[in-house]
Write a protein that holds these residues in place. Sequence first.
Motif, PDB file in Angstrom:
ATOM      1  N   LEU A  48       0.840  -1.192   0.000  1.00 17.77           N
ATOM      2  CA  LEU A  48       0.000   0.000   0.000  1.00 17.77           C
ATOM      3  C   LEU A  48       0.879   1.248   0.000  1.00 17.77           C
ATOM      4  CD1 LEU A  48      -2.564  -0.985   2.804  1.00 17.77           C
ATOM      5  CD2 LEU A  48      -2.815  -1.314   0.353  1.00 17.77           C
ATOM      6  N   LEU A  49       0.533   2.188  -0.872  1.00 23.99           N
ATOM      7  CA  LEU A  49       1.201   3.491  -0.903  1.00 23.99           C
ATOM      8  C   LEU A  49       0.163   4.544  -0.528  1.00 23.99           C
ATOM      9  CD1 LEU A  49       3.176   3.126  -4.245  1.00 23.99           C
ATOM     10  CD2 LEU A  49       4.093   2.945  -1.949  1.00 23.99           C
ATOM     11  N   VAL A  50       0.440   5.329   0.494  1.00 20.32           N
ATOM     12  CA  VAL A  50      -0.508   6.323   0.992  1.00 20.32           C
ATOM     13  C   VAL A  50      -0.003   7.719   0.600  1.00 20.32           C
ATOM     14  CG1 VAL A  50      -1.724   7.230   2.993  1.00 20.32           C
ATOM     15  CG2 VAL A  50      -1.048   4.812   2.926  1.00 20.32           C
ATOM     16  N   TYR A  51      -0.800   8.403  -0.250  1.00 16.98           N
ATOM     17  CA  TYR A  51      -0.431   9.707  -0.761  1.00 16.98           C
ATOM     18  C   TYR A  51      -1.324  10.805  -0.187  1.00 16.98           C
ATOM     19  CZ  TYR A  51       1.594   6.950  -4.615  1.00 16.98           C
ATOM     20  OH  TYR A  51       2.297   6.059  -5.379  1.00 16.98           O
ATOM     21  N   GLU A  52      -0.855  12.037  -0.328  1.00 19.50           N
ATOM     22  CA  GLU A  52      -1.757  13.155  -0.119  1.00 19.50           C
ATOM     23  C   GLU A  52      -2.860  13.078  -1.177  1.00 19.50           C
ATOM     24  OE1 GLU A  52      -0.263  17.046  -1.153  1.00 19.50           O
ATOM     25  OE2 GLU A  52       1.342  16.161  -2.355  1.00 19.50           O
ATOM     26  N   TYR A  53      -4.051  13.482  -0.821  1.00 22.23           N
ATOM     27  CA  TYR A  53      -5.188  13.398  -1.745  1.00 22.23           C
ATOM     28  C   TYR A  53      -5.249  14.644  -2.614  1.00 22.23           C
ATOM     29  CZ  TYR A  53      -9.959  13.085  -3.488  1.00 22.23           C
ATOM     30  OH  TYR A  53     -11.062  13.030  -4.303  1.00 22.23           O
ATOM     31  N   MET A  54      -5.371  14.436  -3.918  1.00 17.17           N
ATOM     32  CA  MET A  54      -5.462  15.535  -4.871  1.00 17.17           C
ATOM     33  C   MET A  54      -6.916  15.655  -5.318  1.00 17.17           C
ATOM     34  SD  MET A  54      -2.362  16.564  -4.914  1.00 17.17           S
ATOM     35  CE  MET A  54      -2.128  17.564  -6.368  1.00 17.17           C
ATOM     36  N   GLU A  55      -7.569  16.688  -4.819  1.00 13.22           N
ATOM     37  CA  GLU A  55      -9.022  16.802  -4.922  1.00 13.22           C
ATOM     38  C   GLU A  55      -9.530  16.834  -6.354  1.00 13.22           C
ATOM     39  OE1 GLU A  55     -12.559  19.658  -3.071  1.00 13.22           O
ATOM     40  OE2 GLU A  55     -10.493  19.837  -2.403  1.00 13.22           O
ATOM     41  N   ASN A  56      -8.785  17.451  -7.264  1.00 14.42           N
ATOM     42  CA  ASN A  56      -9.263  17.579  -8.642  1.00 14.42           C
ATOM     43  C   ASN A  56      -8.734  16.498  -9.574  1.00 14.42           C
ATOM     44  OD1 ASN A  56     -11.155  19.734  -8.899  1.00 14.42           O
ATOM     45  ND2 ASN A  56      -9.516  21.160  -8.358  1.00 14.42           N
ATOM     46  N   GLU A  57      -8.219  15.432  -8.965  1.00 11.66           N
ATOM     47  CA  GLU A  57      -7.766  14.256  -9.716  1.00 11.66           C
ATOM     48  C   GLU A  57      -6.721  14.641 -10.765  1.00 11.66           C
ATOM     49  OE1 GLU A  57     -11.100  11.849 -10.916  1.00 11.66           O
ATOM     50  OE2 GLU A  57     -12.213  12.374  -9.112  1.00 11.66           O
ATOM     51  N   SER A  58      -6.886  14.187 -12.010  1.00 14.10           N
ATOM     52  CA  SER A  58      -5.799  14.344 -12.987  1.00 14.10           C
ATOM     53  C   SER A  58      -6.104  15.397 -14.041  1.00 14.10           C
ATOM     54  CB  SER A  58      -5.530  13.008 -13.693  1.00 14.10           C
ATOM     55  OG  SER A  58      -6.585  12.714 -14.595  1.00 14.10           O
TER      56      SER A  58
END
Length: 987
Positions: A764-774
Amino acid sequence: MVSSSFLAPFLFMTLLLPAISNSQTVTKQEEKQTLLRLRSDWGNPQALSSWNSTTSDYCSWIGIVCTNGFVAEISLRRQNLNKPIPAAICDLQNLTRLDLYYNNLPGVFPTVLYNCSKLQFLELSENLFVGKLPADINLLSPRLAYLGLSGNNFTGHIPSSIGQLPAIKNLQLDNNLFDGSYPAELGNLSKVEYLTLAYNPFAAARIPPEFGNMTSLKFLWMSQASVVGKIPENLANLTELELFDLSMNSVTGRIPGWVWKLEKLRNLYLYANKLCCEINGTIGALRLEEIDVSMNLLTGSMPEDLGKLRNLSLLFLYNNQLSGDIPSSIGLLPMLEIVWLRNNSLTGVLPPELGKHSTLTYLDVSSNKHVGKLPEGLCSHKALTALVVSQNNFSGLIPASLANCYTLESVQLDRNDFSGAFPTTTWSAVNLTSVTLYDNAFSGTLPGKLPQNLLNIEIQNNRFYGSIPLLPSNLVIFKASNNSLSGKIPNKYARNSLLEIMLLDENQISGTIPSEISSLKFLTVLNLSSNQLIGEIPSSIVSLPSLTTLDLSKNQLSGTIPQQLGNIAFTFLNLSVNQLSGEIPMWLQNHEYERSFLSNPGLCSSPNFAAVLHHCKDTMDGSDKLLRRLIILSVFLGGFALLSIAAFTIQKVKEYRQREKITDSELGAPKLTTFYAIDFTEQEIARGLTEDNIIGSGGSGKVYRISLGNQVEEIVAVKKIWNSRKLDAQLEKEFQAEVEILGSVRHANIVKLLCCISSSGSKLLVYEYMENESLHRWLHGQEMMVSGSSPLDWSRRLNIAIGAARGLCYMHHGCSPPIVHRDIKSSNILLDSEFRPKIADFGLARMLVKTGEPESVSAVAGSFGYMAPECGYLRKINEKVDVFSFGVVLLELTTGRRANDMGEHGGLAKWAWQQFQEDGGLIYVIDEVVQVPAYLYTVEVVLKLGLMCTGPSPSSRPSMKEVLQVLTWCDRRHRTSITANNELEIA
């Protein structure tokens, strides 16, 4: 007899010596125990295995330097330390030097070091420190002369108390996330010689006049530090300056005259600003070695005093508004190596002595108004690698010295008035990769054999004659239109030929089209029109898998059109003005090809195809039967394919369900590795791995959106590598690559890897969440297609491009060793709530062992439409593969088109190049969303930059540093145009 008064001191010393010796023994033992405690607190890393109790002499341990038997220095560079600096380190009372460069040290600034009272050298650069620098940072040792904090994640303001470190000589704060200000109190550092503030997102501010008090300063690096306003006059006091770098900011006004009088100045970098006006005053900085004031608004002529700079090796004045002649004295400079003066309005002849007195390696004066002949001595020292004089008014013959210039790699003489025979010996340069001679009056023949390294030949619109040479296997572009070439088209091509574009139209070529042309598997554009070709169109031409443009018009071709030609999705097809006969293939009888078959009296078509007057009445029944048979066969094959796909899908579903049966209890003891301060546990992450939280999936696993609280900041994104009892070797490799790279890289435009959770059954890799995706979602997502609108106006797109470029620039130029991502694409550029971009997905990334050293790879990696051509045939690649991919992203941003939707075998890069080559103007390919008159200039510049980045030759592509320079210049130009437009509307 010895008196007792004489013996007393002797006896006292005799009694005291054992005590002193015992005291020293205890002190050394304590130091050894302190070192062992440090190793334990750092988690007993393997790198410190020599630190053990069995070794009596701790001064021989790795990283330890002793003075008089006591620890004076600790140097543990690149030892993968990943726990905070232990407080016990200051128990080493004689410690003067601590070097922990390039580890994974986490947390906030280590205030425990305040207790190291003798510390003179502290190097903490390239770690994982976060948060603000403490306001009382001045409590560090008053003896501290070196403080290195570069390449971390420090934020906020630089505290004013830092100006109270009296002994500081070297202060490095570059490449962090400081978003506040830099204090005027830095001017109190009267002893500082080396100050770096570059590459920080500071709030826009002027340079404090107090900086002029740092009179010992030798090195001032403030590149990309949000500097605005004029250069303060107080900086004239910095008479010791050797490097002065304010590049990539918004500095305005003139370059102050005192800058040119700094007697010790060696490097002057003021490029990519808003500096204006003429360069005035006498140049007295006679030690100058490098001058880069490119990409500004400079006017007037080049100063005559440049000819006095005997040490000058690099002169960059490109992309300004300079006029007048180049001073002839520049040609006499003995150290001059690189001269870039392109995109100005310079006139007159080039200095006649240029190249005779120095080892000139690179000359670019393209896009000016120069006249006359090229200087005779450009390659006198046999060092010239690039000669770029395109788009001027040069004339006459090519100098004899260039004929034997075997060091040449790139020759760009296009769009001038050169005449006479182009020297055949010039083609013998073994490293020659690019030759552009088009739009001149060159004559002569091409050699029978061309250099194997050649990638690009453009000689169209000249007077070359003779036969067509055998083309080298690496050649990608061959343009020879509108010459007098004759003879037959070669029928021998290398089995692994990389040729993509072949333009031989408007020549005197005869004979037939060889069937061997089908070996050119990468050929996308073939133009043989306006020649004297005879015979039939070879049926083998239909086996060219990448062909999108075919022009065989205005020849004497006969016979029928191969039926299979209708299977190719042409973007352009022209077979007009020939002697072809028979029925046009049914799939080509549509409105897209209405003008593709004109002036072929023997051709016929069905009545529904109005473009051809002759209808094949006698053969219609047979054609209908054949068509029906083809339809029946297609239905049968389609049904068989569907059954195969269904069976395959069922099997994969079974495998997936089997994998999903593995519960969290089967994960074994998970290993948690953190890279930032976190306030959640593995169990909280595991509970969030539900079907409802899935936001994406790919070849290596699923991505989950997991909320750990009520705030947006408490949302994380978790990438779960496929859960199975035996992790696939390739996925394990990708996982390790991503952890290794993201765990050590820290930049505002690279996604944060908060932690990883690894066990035998799960990754599992836990990242900061990027609200507007890609970025891909906002450019090409279904909701955008349905709504017909996009929130990505040009300002936002340009900011995204700049941010992503900064991240890549850091990877290529700010990391040691450099990192090549190898899978840059719009879906790997993520956007936060403010649409700020961050590069993600490092599963394919690789670190280069040495700067600039290509890396050997064992398999093609990347995504279709974004992969550089060399990925398919070279085992060694460099960072230019990322430049190519980023160029495709720039084309997506400017055209609004997908990277891989330009036909089954084509890509956006090839399509954009074709549009540019055919039309020259790019207005028709620009996305309608950004077709705003005030924006068009910068949009077109970025579009052309995307074309440059996707050039076929890696060496012809710019570096990411150069790409970033152009983008930041576009941003300034764009903001200026918006301001002007708003003022115009108000008026």
